[in-house]
Design a protein around this motif. Sequence first.
Motif, short mmCIF file in Angstrom:
data_model
loop_
_atom_site.label_atom_id
_atom_site.label_comp_id
_atom_site.label_asym_id
_atom_site.label_seq_id
_atom_site.Cartn_x
_atom_site.Cartn_y
_atom_site.Cartn_z
N PRO A 1 0.45 -3.57 -31.79
CA PRO A 1 0.67 -3.57 -30.34
C PRO A 1 0.05 -2.31 -29.73
O PRO A 1 0.04 -1.26 -30.37
N TYR A 2 -0.46 -2.44 -28.52
CA TYR A 2 -1.16 -1.32 -27.89
C TYR A 2 -0.27 -0.09 -27.79
O TYR A 2 -0.74 1.05 -27.91
N ILE A 3 1.02 -0.30 -27.61
CA ILE A 3 1.94 0.82 -27.36
C ILE A 3 1.96 1.81 -28.54
O ILE A 3 2.26 2.99 -28.36
N VAL A 4 1.57 1.33 -29.72
CA VAL A 4 1.54 2.23 -30.88
C VAL A 4 0.55 3.38 -30.63
O VAL A 4 0.83 4.55 -30.94
N HIS A 5 -0.58 3.05 -30.04
CA HIS A 5 -1.57 4.07 -29.68
C HIS A 5 -0.94 5.10 -28.73
O HIS A 5 -1.10 6.31 -28.91
N ILE A 6 -0.20 4.58 -27.76
CA ILE A 6 0.44 5.46 -26.77
C ILE A 6 1.45 6.40 -27.44
O ILE A 6 1.50 7.59 -27.15
N LEU B 1 0.67 7.60 -20.00
CA LEU B 1 0.14 6.64 -19.03
C LEU B 1 -1.39 6.56 -19.04
O LEU B 1 -1.98 5.92 -18.18
N HIS B 2 -2.03 7.21 -20.02
CA HIS B 2 -3.47 7.42 -19.88
C HIS B 2 -4.31 6.15 -19.84
O HIS B 2 -5.41 6.14 -19.30
N ASP B 3 -3.79 5.05 -20.41
CA ASP B 3 -4.58 3.81 -20.39
C ASP B 3 -4.09 2.79 -19.37
O ASP B 3 -4.59 1.68 -19.30
N VAL B 4 -3.11 3.21 -18.55
CA VAL B 4 -2.48 2.25 -17.64
C VAL B 4 -3.42 1.82 -16.52
O VAL B 4 -3.52 0.64 -16.18
N VAL C 1 -7.01 14.22 -27.30
CA VAL C 1 -5.95 13.65 -28.14
C VAL C 1 -6.14 12.14 -28.29
O VAL C 1 -5.98 11.58 -29.37
N ASP C 2 -6.50 11.50 -27.19
CA ASP C 2 -6.81 10.07 -27.20
C ASP C 2 -7.92 9.80 -28.22
O ASP C 2 -7.83 8.91 -29.06
N ARG C 3 -8.97 10.62 -28.17
CA ARG C 3 -10.09 10.44 -29.08
C ARG C 3 -9.67 10.70 -30.53
O ARG C 3 -10.11 9.99 -31.43
N HIS D 1 -6.76 10.13 -31.90
CA HIS D 1 -6.08 8.96 -32.45
C HIS D 1 -7.05 7.79 -32.66
O HIS D 1 -6.95 7.06 -33.64
N ASN D 2 -7.99 7.65 -31.74
CA ASN D 2 -8.99 6.60 -31.93
C ASN D 2 -9.84 6.83 -33.17
O ASN D 2 -10.20 5.89 -33.88
N MET D 3 -10.12 8.09 -33.44
CA MET D 3 -10.89 8.41 -34.66
C MET D 3 -10.05 8.14 -35.90
O MET D 3 -10.56 7.67 -36.92
MN MN Z 1 -6.48 5.49 -25.21
#
Ligand code: MN
Length: 738
Positions: free
Chosen positions: A50-55, A77-80, A144-146, A148-150
């Motif tokens: 689920p997307y929320i895991v990333h959050i 809220l960064h992807d909202v 930080v977003d990057r 986790h994406n990495m």
């Molecule tokens: Mn993101």
Amino acid sequence: MSNTLELTFADVVEHIRNYINNEEDIIRIVEAYDFAFKMHEGQFRKSGEPYIVHIIHVANILATLNVGPQTIIAGILHDVIEDTEITEEEFIEKFGKDIFTIVNGVTKIGNLNFDNLEEYQAENHRKIFIAMANDIRVIIVKLVDRLHNMRTLKHMSEEKQKRIAKETLDVYVPIAHRLGMFELKNELEDLCFLYLDRERYFEIAKMVEVRRTERDNYVNQMIEDLSNLLSKHNINFKIFGRSKHLYSINRKMKKKNLAFDEILDLLAIRVITKTELECYEILGYIHSIFTPVPGRLKDYIAMPKFNLYQSLHTTVIGPNGNIFEIQIRTEKMDEVAEKGVAAHWRYKEGSEYNPRAEQEEIEEKLHWFRDIINLTDNQEISDATEFMQHLQDDLFNTSVYVMSPQGRVIDLPVDSTPIDFAYRIHTDIGNKAVGATVNGNLVPLSTKLKTGDVVQIKTSKQSTGPNDDWLSFVKTSAAKSRIRSFYKKLEREEREPIIDKGKIVWQKELEKREIEQSAFTTKKLQSTLLGFNISSIEDFYYALGSNSLSVTRVLERLVKLNKTPEEIRAAKPVLRRAKDVSSSKYGVEVAGLDSMMINLAQCCYPVKNDDISGYVTKGAGVTIHRDSCVNIEQERERLIFCEWVEVDTNPKYESILIIEANDRSNLVADIIQVISQNKANLLEINSRLQTDTMSVTSKVKINVNDLQHLNNIIANMRKVDGLHSVVRQGDRHKSAVK
Ligand code: MN
């Protein structure tokens, strides 16, 4: 995909409570999470989670960086905005303008496509990133977003993995470095290394692993020795062994061309203490026992790096001759060193967190970091003010970064307009531009663009091309030159039929005179044309086609320079009236030149209707010589065409006759009589007796009307008694009197 070890938001809140005690802040954070949970419901990541895991993970990493509550909420809220339907108004109403600004910034950066930039320049991309971010918190959330994406990159295609890893290494890693966020930077680097060069990554990892036990033994021994040493001195300390990350081992091996075993500071130890003073004390104790390696002591406490990093570094020779790099720093310095700017604000006013001060402090830091953001670790910069100014200009004043509606980033010089943007996209877009919108609003084409503007160019097929007053406001030289070349091309198109006409005129004239085209080489034609101030054959045809040049004149000149006497006689110039009397006080018209200073040469004294050529002299206009003059013999290429014209002023021409005669009485009187009988003015007469031959040479300077007049005088002079010869000064050969 769930497992029992999965991170929950409750865990994150627990981490946050470690350093944020204000209950209102905690409630706001939880509310933001509940909102994000709802908004992202039904959305899944590539991994299937689920997307929320990333959050949750983004919030958790932010908490480990000890950032303030606003930044955590923005992270949640960064992807909202990007991924859900929420409007700007709703968002601001719920979470406030401040958090909206951060999230909006994160979204904007997310839309940057660094891959699409025309020229690949990582340094430039970093600047774009910074300029677009405009708030240090935007950068922290994005990093930080990057991260986790990495961490979850394995779910992407290999091509995407490589692209994202390269972008991360080029753009994000240097920014993390400059913000002093080393923990995050090191992890990003190792992840990039893994995806960009998997083979080498595992090779190094294996070497590290193989040596681990051996190294651990050395390090443990050193820790023990140091602990014993420091314990004797009643000082607060903690000691850690620390391992270098794989990426930096690889970089060092490559850069210094060293084998794995040769990397000096692979054995690294960190000593943490309470106060600055204790750092220096500890350094002293260590140096008193272990020999320091010369040149390796660095005092970043007295002189912090620009990213606020503080520490003492030394390298010493430890037991068994092993070399250790030792870092000594306070707890506070250690936290700043690992977390960088993200943690630094906490220490501004004691160790007590003050939520109301967060905004102010971050703002203050923001200025600081905007200034230093692009700085390398150069410690030698002496004039900080000047440097900062330069940096400021470089970063924020020399370029604006604008976007196409597709998110393509274009960097332009400051004060650029939509027209500059249009030409940067494509020449045709510029040439066909009829209007522009900036951020959705129709604007004048001369509007100055700002960083972050989304620019769209309206084009029309009916457009007849760029407007020439665009030249008055466009900023880029590319736009200027393209507008100009559009006009040049237009001009060329208009010229073509005239040039064709000129070609026909030339052909016909050659045919009429039965001259073969091959009679003149192109080079000869060109050098002749230079005499008419025409520099290309094309311009020549254009001049003929537009009737601004007489074909006869060119042909006459050409024939003349080719020295065919019959042709010269055949091509007698036609007398015409001068257009410009003032420039033709001698009645000479010079091809292509209207008001040129004209002099008659003082060597050959040309008179009207002599065959003449113009010779351009530096700074002194044109000097007219007779074609037969020896002085222009070698300079044919520099001659320009000129001819005699009728002028109202009836100018007189000086001429010098050189007369040789037997010495006798009344000779001079007879000569003067010829001159006066022919109504010429005598200006000067010199006579010299040649004693050996008993002859006299007289130089007579007279004024005449034209060649005919002069020739009459010469003919009458020859009738004088005892005359041997009479020639004009400047004639090549003396002709004997018949
Ligand atoms: Mn993101």
